[in-house]
Design a protein around this motif. Structure first.
Motif, PDB file in Angstrom:
ATOM      1  N   VAL A  32       0.822  -1.212   0.000  1.00 11.86           N
ATOM      2  CA  VAL A  32       0.000   0.000   0.000  1.00 11.86           C
ATOM      3  C   VAL A  32       0.856   1.263   0.000  1.00 11.86           C
ATOM      4  CG1 VAL A  32      -1.959  -1.130   1.097  1.00 11.86           C
ATOM      5  CG2 VAL A  32      -0.249  -0.013   2.522  1.00 11.86           C
ATOM      6  N   GLY A  33       2.149   1.132   0.236  1.00 10.93           N
ATOM      7  CA  GLY A  33       3.040   2.275   0.243  1.00 10.93           C
ATOM      8  C   GLY A  33       3.300   2.769   1.651  1.00 10.93           C
ATOM      9  N   THR A  34       4.226   3.717   1.757  1.00 14.80           N
ATOM     10  CA  THR A  34       4.602   4.244   3.063  1.00 14.80           C
ATOM     11  C   THR A  34       4.234   5.708   3.228  1.00 14.80           C
ATOM     12  OG1 THR A  34       6.824   4.755   2.254  1.00 14.80           O
ATOM     13  CG2 THR A  34       6.509   2.616   3.326  1.00 14.80           C
ATOM     14  N   GLU A  35       4.003   6.404   2.142  1.00 13.85           N
ATOM     15  CA  GLU A  35       3.593   7.807   2.214  1.00 13.85           C
ATOM     16  C   GLU A  35       2.111   7.866   2.557  1.00 13.85           C
ATOM     17  OE1 GLU A  35       5.619  10.469   1.996  1.00 13.85           O
ATOM     18  OE2 GLU A  35       7.233   9.001   1.884  1.00 13.85           O
ATOM     19  N   PRO A  36       1.707   8.738   3.472  1.00 13.21           N
ATOM     20  CA  PRO A  36       0.305   8.780   3.905  1.00 13.21           C
ATOM     21  C   PRO A  36      -0.718   8.933   2.776  1.00 13.21           C
ATOM     22  CG  PRO A  36       1.649  10.073   5.382  1.00 13.21           C
ATOM     23  CD  PRO A  36       2.539   9.660   4.248  1.00 13.21           C
ATOM     24  N   VAL A  37      -0.443   9.774   1.794  1.00 15.64           N
ATOM     25  CA  VAL A  37      -1.418   9.980   0.713  1.00 15.64           C
ATOM     26  C   VAL A  37      -1.587   8.707  -0.114  1.00 15.64           C
ATOM     27  CG1 VAL A  37      -1.910  11.283  -1.394  1.00 15.64           C
ATOM     28  CG2 VAL A  37      -1.036  12.469   0.625  1.00 15.64           C
ATOM     29  N   ALA A  38      -0.469   8.087  -0.498  1.00 13.28           N
ATOM     30  CA  ALA A  38      -0.533   6.860  -1.300  1.00 13.28           C
ATOM     31  C   ALA A  38      -1.133   5.707  -0.506  1.00 13.28           C
ATOM     32  CB  ALA A  38       0.862   6.488  -1.804  1.00 13.28           C
ATOM     33  N   ALA A  39      -0.710   5.560   0.756  1.00 14.54           N
ATOM     34  CA  ALA A  39      -1.224   4.469   1.588  1.00 14.54           C
ATOM     35  C   ALA A  39      -2.722   4.645   1.849  1.00 14.54           C
ATOM     36  CB  ALA A  39      -0.462   4.396   2.902  1.00 14.54           C
ATOM     37  N   THR A  40      -3.143   5.872   2.094  1.00 17.20           N
ATOM     38  CA  THR A  40      -4.576   6.137   2.307  1.00 17.20           C
ATOM     39  C   THR A  40      -5.365   5.756   1.070  1.00 17.20           C
ATOM     40  OG1 THR A  40      -4.162   7.904   3.892  1.00 17.20           O
ATOM     41  CG2 THR A  40      -6.294   7.929   2.796  1.00 17.20           C
ATOM     42  N   ALA A  41      -4.890   6.165  -0.097  1.00 18.41           N
ATOM     43  CA  ALA A  41      -5.593   5.847  -1.346  1.00 18.41           C
ATOM     44  C   ALA A  41      -5.679   4.338  -1.569  1.00 18.41           C
ATOM     45  CB  ALA A  41      -4.899   6.525  -2.523  1.00 18.41           C
ATOM     46  N   ALA A  42      -4.574   3.629  -1.320  1.00 17.34           N
ATOM     47  CA  ALA A  42      -4.562   2.177  -1.525  1.00 17.34           C
ATOM     48  C   ALA A  42      -5.469   1.462  -0.529  1.00 17.34           C
ATOM     49  CB  ALA A  42      -3.132   1.637  -1.422  1.00 17.34           C
ATOM     50  N   LEU A  43      -5.425   1.881   0.733  1.00 16.79           N
ATOM     51  CA  LEU A  43      -6.270   1.251   1.748  1.00 16.79           C
ATOM     52  C   LEU A  43      -7.748   1.533   1.475  1.00 16.79           C
ATOM     53  CD1 LEU A  43      -4.108   1.954   4.916  1.00 16.79           C
ATOM     54  CD2 LEU A  43      -4.572  -0.284   3.895  1.00 16.79           C
ATOM     55  N   GLU A  44      -8.067   2.758   1.089  1.00  8.46           N
ATOM     56  CA  GLU A  44      -9.460   3.089   0.811  1.00  8.46           C
ATOM     57  C   GLU A  44      -9.965   2.361  -0.426  1.00  8.46           C
ATOM     58  OE1 GLU A  44     -10.064   7.335   1.200  1.00  8.46           O
ATOM     59  OE2 GLU A  44      -9.749   7.193   3.372  1.00  8.46           O
ATOM     60  N   ALA A  45      -9.094   2.143  -1.422  1.00  5.49           N
ATOM     61  CA  ALA A  45      -9.478   1.364  -2.601  1.00  5.49           C
ATOM     62  C   ALA A  45      -9.772  -0.086  -2.218  1.00  5.49           C
ATOM     63  CB  ALA A  45      -8.377   1.416  -3.656  1.00  5.49           C
ATOM     64  N   ALA A  46      -9.127  -0.556  -1.147  1.00  3.16           N
ATOM     65  CA  ALA A  46      -9.349  -1.923  -0.666  1.00  3.16           C
ATOM     66  C   ALA A  46     -10.506  -2.007   0.323  1.00  3.16           C
ATOM     67  CB  ALA A  46      -8.077  -2.457  -0.019  1.00  3.16           C
ATOM     68  N   GLY A  47     -11.152  -0.867   0.604  1.00  2.34           N
ATOM     69  CA  GLY A  47     -12.321  -0.896   1.484  1.00  2.34           C
ATOM     70  C   GLY A  47     -12.050  -0.553   2.929  1.00  2.34           C
ATOM     71  N   CYS A  48     -10.974   0.160   3.191  1.00  2.00           N
ATOM     72  CA  CYS A  48     -10.600   0.508   4.561  1.00  2.00           C
ATOM     73  C   CYS A  48     -10.440   2.024   4.653  1.00  2.00           C
ATOM     74  CB  CYS A  48      -9.294  -0.206   4.907  1.00  2.00           C
ATOM     75  SG  CYS A  48      -8.798  -0.077   6.619  1.00  2.00           S
ATOM     76  N   THR A  49     -11.437   2.706   5.205  1.00  2.00           N
ATOM     77  CA  THR A  49     -11.406   4.160   5.316  1.00  2.00           C
ATOM     78  C   THR A  49     -10.485   4.565   6.456  1.00  2.00           C
ATOM     79  OG1 THR A  49     -13.678   4.224   4.524  1.00  2.00           O
ATOM     80  CG2 THR A  49     -12.843   6.216   5.563  1.00  2.00           C
ATOM     81  N   VAL A  50      -9.412   5.264   6.131  1.00  2.00           N
ATOM     82  CA  VAL A  50      -8.361   5.596   7.099  1.00  2.00           C
ATOM     83  C   VAL A  50      -8.757   6.792   7.963  1.00  2.00           C
ATOM     84  CG1 VAL A  50      -5.951   6.282   7.360  1.00  2.00           C
ATOM     85  CG2 VAL A  50      -6.594   4.677   5.558  1.00  2.00           C
ATOM     86  N   ASP A  51      -8.586   6.627   9.279  1.00  2.00           N
ATOM     87  CA  ASP A  51      -8.804   7.713  10.231  1.00  2.00           C
ATOM     88  C   ASP A  51      -7.494   8.394  10.592  1.00  2.00           C
ATOM     89  OD1 ASP A  51     -11.565   7.315  10.378  1.00  2.00           O
ATOM     90  OD2 ASP A  51     -11.402   5.954  12.074  1.00  2.00           O
ATOM     91  N   GLU A  52      -6.437   7.594  10.813  1.00  2.00           N
ATOM     92  CA  GLU A  52      -5.146   8.170  11.190  1.00  2.00           C
ATOM     93  C   GLU A  52      -4.022   7.164  11.001  1.00  2.00           C
ATOM     94  OE1 GLU A  52      -4.202   8.484  15.554  1.00  2.00           O
ATOM     95  OE2 GLU A  52      -6.334   7.987  15.736  1.00  2.00           O
ATOM     96  N   PHE A  53      -2.805   7.691  10.947  1.00  2.00           N
ATOM     97  CA  PHE A  53      -1.587   6.889  10.904  1.00  2.00           C
ATOM     98  C   PHE A  53      -0.764   7.221  12.137  1.00  2.00           C
ATOM     99  CE2 PHE A  53      -2.484   7.195   6.341  1.00  2.00           C
ATOM    100  CZ  PHE A  53      -2.284   5.893   5.933  1.00  2.00           C
ATOM    101  N   GLU A  54      -0.026   6.239  12.638  1.00  2.00           N
ATOM    102  CA  GLU A  54       0.942   6.494  13.706  1.00  2.00           C
ATOM    103  C   GLU A  54       2.014   5.418  13.668  1.00  2.00           C
ATOM    104  OE1 GLU A  54      -0.939   4.481  17.684  1.00  2.00           O
ATOM    105  OE2 GLU A  54      -1.814   6.390  17.084  1.00  2.00           O
ATOM    106  N   ALA A  55       3.152   5.727  14.249  1.00  2.00           N
ATOM    107  CA  ALA A  55       4.237   4.755  14.348  1.00  2.00           C
ATOM    108  C   ALA A  55       3.990   3.882  15.566  1.00  2.00           C
ATOM    109  CB  ALA A  55       5.566   5.471  14.486  1.00  2.00           C
ATOM    110  N   GLU A  56       4.183   2.573  15.393  1.00  2.00           N
ATOM    111  CA  GLU A  56       4.020   1.646  16.519  1.00  2.00           C
ATOM    112  C   GLU A  56       4.919   0.435  16.327  1.00  2.00           C
ATOM    113  OE1 GLU A  56       0.578  -1.164  18.281  1.00  2.00           O
ATOM    114  OE2 GLU A  56       0.076   0.960  18.252  1.00  2.00           O
ATOM    115  N   ASP A  57       5.792   0.208  17.288  1.00  2.00           N
ATOM    116  CA  ASP A  57       6.693  -0.951  17.291  1.00  2.00           C
ATOM    117  C   ASP A  57       7.462  -1.109  15.981  1.00  2.00           C
ATOM    118  OD1 ASP A  57       5.864  -1.590  19.880  1.00  2.00           O
ATOM    119  OD2 ASP A  57       4.204  -2.812  19.152  1.00  2.00           O
ATOM    120  N   GLY A  58       7.951   0.001  15.442  1.00  2.00           N
ATOM    121  CA  GLY A  58       8.748  -0.055  14.219  1.00  2.00           C
ATOM    122  C   GLY A  58       7.932  -0.236  12.954  1.00  2.00           C
TER     123      GLY A  58
END
Length: 91
Positions: A32-58
């Motif tokens: 899905v990518g690592t950049e927020p815009v690209a990852a959001t687009a890929a996740l939303e295309a897969a049916g997952c509406t993104v609320d937020e991103f954060e770093a967790e355990d690497g």
């Protein structure tokens, strides 16, 4: 007469196709990518509406809502490859 036959075929196919709509989340291994815009687009295309991103355990954690079920999910993304490495129901 033909439109009615087509309508009947579509109605008959709905029970078969409906379960496919429930498979609306990304899968482990999907890139899905690592950049927020690209990852959001890929996740939303897969049916997952993104609320937020954060770093967790690497990893990058995307908190999102499964469009098919409405469940809140946590999608973990490898920051090097952009691949989904884990998916969990939100705590």
């Amino acid at each position: 007469m033909k439109p009615r036959v087509l309508s009947l075929i579509i109605l008959a196919a709905l029970p078969v196709l409906a379960p496919m709509a429930a498979v609306a989340m990304p899968a482990i291994g999907d890139v899905v990518g690592t950049e927020p815009v690209a990852a959001t687009a890929a996740l939303e295309a897969a049916g997952c509406t993104v609320d937020e991103f954060e770093a967790e355990d690497g990893k990058i954690e995307a908190k999102c809502k499964d469009s098919a079920t409405g469940a809140m999910m946590e999608v973990y993304i490898d920051p090097a490859s952009g691949a989904v490495v884990d998916i969990k129901a939100e705590d």
